[in-house]
Enzyme design. Structure first.
Site, PDB file in Angstrom:
ATOM      1  N   ASN A  35      -7.460  -2.575  14.407  1.00 24.82           N
ATOM      2  CA  ASN A  35      -8.814  -2.991  14.029  1.00 24.82           C
ATOM      3  C   ASN A  35      -8.794  -4.209  13.107  1.00 24.82           C
ATOM      4  OD1 ASN A  35      -7.890  -1.961  11.618  1.00 24.82           O
ATOM      5  ND2 ASN A  35      -9.358  -0.270  11.497  1.00 24.82           N
ATOM      6  N   ASP A  38       0.812  -1.219   0.000  1.00 26.39           N
ATOM      7  CA  ASP A  38       0.000   0.000   0.000  1.00 26.39           C
ATOM      8  C   ASP A  38       0.843   1.265   0.000  1.00 26.39           C
ATOM      9  OD1 ASP A  38       0.902  -0.474   2.590  1.00 26.39           O
ATOM     10  OD2 ASP A  38      -1.062  -0.982   3.366  1.00 26.39           O
ATOM     11  N   GLU A  49      -9.798  -1.885   5.505  1.00 27.88           N
ATOM     12  CA  GLU A  49     -10.411  -1.604   6.800  1.00 27.88           C
ATOM     13  C   GLU A  49     -11.651  -2.485   7.012  1.00 27.88           C
ATOM     14  OE1 GLU A  49      -8.614   0.086   8.641  1.00 27.88           O
ATOM     15  OE2 GLU A  49      -8.335   2.170   8.068  1.00 27.88           O
ATOM     16  N   HIS A  81      -7.138  -4.607  10.356  1.00 26.40           N
ATOM     17  CA  HIS A  81      -6.974  -4.417   8.910  1.00 26.40           C
ATOM     18  C   HIS A  81      -5.693  -5.112   8.439  1.00 26.40           C
ATOM     19  CE1 HIS A  81      -4.771  -0.292   9.548  1.00 26.40           C
ATOM     20  NE2 HIS A  81      -3.880  -1.234   9.407  1.00 26.40           N
TER      21      HIS A  81
HETATM   22  C1  F6R Z   1       1.448  -1.393   6.098  1.00 29.19           C
HETATM   23  C2  F6R Z   1       0.130  -2.005   6.230  1.00 29.19           C
HETATM   24  C3  F6R Z   1      -0.643  -1.941   7.485  1.00 29.19           C
HETATM   25  C4  F6R Z   1       0.206  -2.123   8.748  1.00 29.19           C
HETATM   26  C5  F6R Z   1      -0.654  -1.993   9.998  1.00 29.19           C
HETATM   27  C6  F6R Z   1       0.168  -2.122  11.260  1.00 29.19           C
HETATM   28  O1  F6R Z   1       1.975  -1.605   4.798  1.00 29.19           O
HETATM   29  O2  F6R Z   1      -0.338  -2.544   5.285  1.00 29.19           O
HETATM   30  O3  F6R Z   1      -1.648  -2.934   7.458  1.00 29.19           O
HETATM   31  O4  F6R Z   1       0.801  -3.394   8.702  1.00 29.19           O
HETATM   32  O5  F6R Z   1      -1.302  -0.761   9.994  1.00 29.19           O
HETATM   33  O6  F6R Z   1       1.037  -1.042  11.351  1.00 29.19           O
HETATM   34  P1  F6R Z   1       2.163  -1.004  12.477  1.00 29.19           P
HETATM   35  O7  F6R Z   1       3.127  -2.082  12.136  1.00 29.19           O
HETATM   36  O8  F6R Z   1       2.777   0.371  12.341  1.00 29.19           O
HETATM   37  O9  F6R Z   1       1.479  -1.236  13.774  1.00 29.19           O
END
Ligand code: F6R
Length: 249
Positions: free
Chosen positions: A136, A67, A143, A138
């Site tokens: 959450n 992403d 989401e 995701h």
């Molecule tokens: C990042 C991504 C997100 C993160 C998630 C956790 O490329 O796709 O799904 O893996 O938001 O983020 P952190 O590791 O910062 O807690």
């Protein structure tokens, strides 16, 4: 779903890096799906060390990132382009032409998203996808929703994600509220998936992912249906799991 529980973040990073290194050595031209965020930083550090000591080489590896924020210049310190270059790509022997990252600044997101899907497919699909998980649940930036998204596209970030990501920005107003993300269908098509999670704030998401019903309001719960998923989590992220459901590594 196999679950490895590690005593702390450092151990989680090493276990995950060993898994990726094995994939790279078994198939030196692997197609890897990569994630950003705080969680994989330690794993990338370990992979850089392994590349420096010639245990692994990225020479023939191709990558596709999950992403990118929409409308954040790629030179911005918080772009995932900058993140990937400073944490991994600029420190290993990867061919820069083999790096694929969603473009958050394209004019036509619909046709660009299709091209991104086609690029993954024309390379034979992903061999291994690395995932983090949102508070959450995701995955990518998919989401909680009424349905599981299928393909790459633009997504609206929820307040919970914007709040969580604001720790990197000077103010919450600067956090983009949209991203372009691989779809859950795209992620699911990967041959193997490794999901990392660290810390208490991820405990509920991990428990719902492993033990809850498969529900698009818990996007990662779909991984229960995948044939080859490894969860590598630290003790805090595993704190709500039944002790008989995992291996301590
Ligand atoms: C990042 C991504 C997100 C993160 C998630 C956790 O490329 O796709 O799904 O893996 O938001 O983020 P952190 O590791 O910062 O807690």
């Amino acid at each position: 779903m196999k679950i490895y529980v590690c005593k702390d973040y450092e151990r989680m990073s090493k276990v995950a890096a060993n898994y990726l290194a094995a994939q790279i050595n078994i198939k030196p031209d692997s197609i890897l799906g990569l994630a950003t965020g705080s969680t994989p930083v330690g794993m990338y550090e370990e992979l850089v060390k392994k590349c420096e000591s010639r245990e692994i080489s990225f020479k023939n590896i191709k990558t596709f990132n999950l992403d990118e924020y929409v409308n954040l210049p790629k030179e911005n310190i918080n772009s995932y382009y900058t993140f990937m270059h400073s944490n991994l790509f600029d420190k290993v022997d990867i061919n820069q032409n083999n790096i694929n990252m969603p473009n958050g600044n394209t004019k036509d997101f619909d046709s660009y998203s299709k091209e991104y899907e086609e690029a993954i497919a024309s390379n034979g699909g992903l061999d291994l996808q690395v995932l983090g998980i949102g508070n959450n649940a995701h995955i990518g930036f998919n989401e909680p929703n009424e349905y599981f998204s299928k393909e790459t596209g633009v997504v609206d970030l929820t307040k919970s994600t914007i709040d969580a990501n604001s720790r990197f920005f000077d103010s919450i107003e600067e956090v983009p509220n949209q991203a372009i993300s691989m779809g859950i269908g795209t992620i699911f098509k990967s041959e193997k998936i490794i999901l990392l999670a660290s810390g208490k704030t991820k405990a509920e998401a991990i428990n719902n992912t492993v033990n809850g019903p498969i529900d698009p309001h818990v996007p990662a719960s779909i991984l229960q249906l995948h044939k080859n998923v490894l969860l590598v989590v630290d003790e805090e992220a595993a704190s709500l799991l039944d002790k008989n459901s995992y291996e301590i590594v």
